[in-house]
Design a protein around this motif. Structure first.
Motif, mmCIF file in Angstrom:
data_model
loop_
_atom_site.group_PDB
_atom_site.id
_atom_site.type_symbol
_atom_site.label_atom_id
_atom_site.label_comp_id
_atom_site.label_asym_id
_atom_site.label_seq_id
_atom_site.Cartn_x
_atom_site.Cartn_y
_atom_site.Cartn_z
ATOM 1 N N LEU A 96 0.830 -1.207 0.000
ATOM 2 C CA LEU A 96 0.000 0.000 0.000
ATOM 3 C C LEU A 96 0.865 1.259 0.000
ATOM 4 O O LEU A 96 0.605 2.211 -0.739
ATOM 5 C CB LEU A 96 -0.936 0.007 1.217
ATOM 6 N N LEU A 97 1.918 1.247 0.812
ATOM 7 C CA LEU A 97 2.821 2.405 0.888
ATOM 8 C C LEU A 97 3.495 2.668 -0.452
ATOM 9 O O LEU A 97 3.691 3.817 -0.845
ATOM 10 C CB LEU A 97 3.876 2.192 1.978
ATOM 11 N N TYR A 98 3.836 1.601 -1.170
ATOM 12 C CA TYR A 98 4.448 1.741 -2.490
ATOM 13 C C TYR A 98 3.429 2.280 -3.499
ATOM 14 O O TYR A 98 3.747 3.142 -4.307
ATOM 15 C CB TYR A 98 5.010 0.395 -2.960
ATOM 16 N N GLN A 99 2.188 1.782 -3.432
ATOM 17 C CA GLN A 99 1.142 2.255 -4.357
ATOM 18 C C GLN A 99 0.833 3.730 -4.130
ATOM 19 O O GLN A 99 0.569 4.469 -5.081
ATOM 20 C CB GLN A 99 -0.139 1.429 -4.174
ATOM 21 N N LEU A 100 0.864 4.169 -2.869
ATOM 22 C CA LEU A 100 0.596 5.576 -2.545
ATOM 23 C C LEU A 100 1.830 6.456 -2.756
ATOM 24 O O LEU A 100 1.790 7.652 -2.491
ATOM 25 C CB LEU A 100 0.123 5.698 -1.092
ATOM 26 N N LYS A 101 2.928 5.846 -3.209
ATOM 27 C CA LYS A 101 4.190 6.533 -3.499
ATOM 28 C C LYS A 101 4.807 7.212 -2.276
ATOM 29 O O LYS A 101 5.464 8.234 -2.379
ATOM 30 C CB LYS A 101 4.012 7.527 -4.648
ATOM 31 N N ILE A 102 4.565 6.623 -1.104
ATOM 32 C CA ILE A 102 5.199 7.113 0.118
ATOM 33 C C ILE A 102 6.615 6.555 0.195
ATOM 34 O O ILE A 102 7.536 7.226 0.635
ATOM 35 C CB ILE A 102 4.360 6.739 1.355
ATOM 36 N N ILE A 103 6.783 5.308 -0.255
ATOM 37 C CA ILE A 103 8.129 4.748 -0.390
ATOM 38 C C ILE A 103 8.432 4.604 -1.872
ATOM 39 O O ILE A 103 7.535 4.358 -2.672
ATOM 40 C CB ILE A 103 8.286 3.401 0.354
ATOM 41 N N LYS A 104 9.703 4.758 -2.233
ATOM 42 C CA LYS A 104 10.092 4.796 -3.640
ATOM 43 C C LYS A 104 10.536 3.438 -4.184
ATOM 44 O O LYS A 104 10.376 3.153 -5.350
ATOM 45 C CB LYS A 104 11.236 5.794 -3.833
ATOM 46 N N ASP A 105 11.135 2.605 -3.313
ATOM 47 C CA ASP A 105 11.741 1.375 -3.798
ATOM 48 C C ASP A 105 11.124 0.162 -3.115
ATOM 49 O O ASP A 105 11.103 0.070 -1.886
ATOM 50 C CB ASP A 105 13.251 1.408 -3.536
ATOM 51 N N LYS A 106 10.642 -0.775 -3.915
ATOM 52 C CA LYS A 106 10.028 -2.006 -3.386
ATOM 53 C C LYS A 106 11.039 -2.871 -2.644
ATOM 54 O O LYS A 106 10.689 -3.596 -1.727
ATOM 55 C CB LYS A 106 9.447 -2.840 -4.536
ATOM 56 N N LYS A 107 12.308 -2.819 -3.064
ATOM 57 C CA LYS A 107 13.328 -3.704 -2.514
ATOM 58 C C LYS A 107 13.723 -3.321 -1.087
ATOM 59 O O LYS A 107 14.185 -4.162 -0.332
ATOM 60 C CB LYS A 107 14.572 -3.691 -3.407
ATOM 61 N N HIS A 108 13.548 -2.036 -0.725
ATOM 62 C CA HIS A 108 13.938 -1.596 0.608
ATOM 63 C C HIS A 108 12.967 -2.126 1.656
ATOM 64 O O HIS A 108 11.775 -2.262 1.399
ATOM 65 C CB HIS A 108 13.962 -0.072 0.690
ATOM 66 N N GLN A 109 13.498 -2.415 2.839
ATOM 67 C CA GLN A 109 12.624 -2.775 3.952
ATOM 68 C C GLN A 109 12.109 -1.497 4.595
ATOM 69 O O GLN A 109 12.667 -0.420 4.385
ATOM 70 C CB GLN A 109 13.400 -3.630 4.954
ATOM 71 N N ILE A 110 11.044 -1.602 5.376
ATOM 72 C CA ILE A 110 10.395 -0.407 5.931
ATOM 73 C C ILE A 110 10.624 -0.348 7.427
ATOM 74 O O ILE A 110 10.451 -1.344 8.138
ATOM 75 C CB ILE A 110 8.899 -0.416 5.611
ATOM 76 N N LYS A 111 11.003 0.836 7.906
ATOM 77 C CA LYS A 111 11.154 1.070 9.333
ATOM 78 C C LYS A 111 10.243 2.232 9.709
ATOM 79 O O LYS A 111 10.265 3.290 9.075
ATOM 80 C CB LYS A 111 12.602 1.393 9.694
ATOM 81 N N VAL A 112 9.430 2.028 10.742
ATOM 82 C CA VAL A 112 8.503 3.058 11.209
ATOM 83 C C VAL A 112 9.129 3.754 12.407
ATOM 84 O O VAL A 112 9.549 3.107 13.369
ATOM 85 C CB VAL A 112 7.138 2.443 11.592
ATOM 86 N N LEU A 113 9.186 5.092 12.328
ATOM 87 C CA LEU A 113 9.735 5.899 13.414
ATOM 88 C C LEU A 113 8.616 6.682 14.092
ATOM 89 O O LEU A 113 7.540 6.870 13.515
ATOM 90 C CB LEU A 113 10.813 6.852 12.882
ATOM 91 N N GLY A 114 8.878 7.168 15.295
ATOM 92 C CA GLY A 114 7.825 7.750 16.132
ATOM 93 C C GLY A 114 7.594 9.246 16.009
ATOM 94 O O GLY A 114 7.027 9.839 16.920
ATOM 95 N N LYS A 115 8.009 9.881 14.932
ATOM 96 C CA LYS A 115 7.777 11.322 14.777
ATOM 97 C C LYS A 115 6.302 11.563 14.450
ATOM 98 O O LYS A 115 5.766 10.987 13.509
ATOM 99 C CB LYS A 115 8.654 11.883 13.663
ATOM 100 N N GLY A 116 5.643 12.408 15.209
ATOM 101 C CA GLY A 116 4.229 12.703 14.984
ATOM 102 C C GLY A 116 3.350 11.815 15.851
ATOM 103 O O GLY A 116 3.817 11.050 16.690
ATOM 104 N N THR A 117 2.024 11.937 15.633
ATOM 105 C CA THR A 117 1.063 11.154 16.407
ATOM 106 C C THR A 117 0.033 10.543 15.475
ATOM 107 O O THR A 117 -0.145 10.994 14.354
ATOM 108 C CB THR A 117 0.330 12.042 17.437
ATOM 109 N N LEU A 118 -0.664 9.527 15.992
ATOM 110 C CA LEU A 118 -1.762 8.902 15.254
ATOM 111 C C LEU A 118 -3.073 9.353 15.869
ATOM 112 O O LEU A 118 -3.199 9.440 17.090
ATOM 113 C CB LEU A 118 -1.660 7.368 15.326
#
Length: 147
Positions: A96-118
């Motif tokens: 989903l993140l790749y489809q929304l173009k939030i991440i650029k490369d499919k091969k990279h793994q994803i790390k979530v950091l705590g900046k901001g709030t949900l």
């Protein structure tokens, strides 16, 4: 108007005729055919390779090699909670993140950091979570799933 294959023609200037070298002295390119007189460059197959510096050690050999690329390095695409908060879906996956173009490369793994709030609970799938991000996701009732 319909164009037919047998009616196709190229413009008169589209094809340039090659220089006819070595075809007599009156042509202007006879005798030595524009190659000067004698020497390596006048011979068939003559000339030097790219990067040749007349016998001097070439630049690419004078400059030292430094560093290397580690083939086992894992590269992460970083995503923060404030970026996830803008996504309307509740189930967040790398696809989903790749489809929304939030991440650029499919091969990279994803790390979530705590900046901001949900603002809403979300189920997030990623390869790594920071402690702050995991705490913030679980505090609001979401799920941080390591894949």
């Amino acid at each position: 108007m319909e164009l037919k294959l047998h009616e196709l023609t190229s413009s008169p200037l589209a094809r340039k005729k090659p220089k006819r070298k070595g075809r007599g002295t009156s042509s202007g390119l006879g005798k030595t055919a524009g190659k000067g007189t004698k020497g390596q460059n006048a011979r068939t197959g003559g000339g030097v390779r790219p990067g040749f510096e007349g016998g001097q050690t070439p630049l690419y050999r004078r400059i030292s090699k430094r560093g290397f690329t580690n083939p086992t390095t894992i590269t992460y695409s970083i995503i923060n909670l404030d970026q996830i908060n803008k996504i309307k879906e509740t189930d967040i996956t790398p696809k989903l993140l790749y489809q929304l173009k939030i991440i650029k490369d499919k091969k990279h793994q994803i790390k979530v950091l705590g900046k901001g709030t949900l603002s809403t609970a979300k189920n997030i799938q990623a390869h790594k979570f920071s402690d702050a991000a995991k705490a913030a996701i679980e505090k609001i009732g979401g799920k941080a799933e390591v894949i």
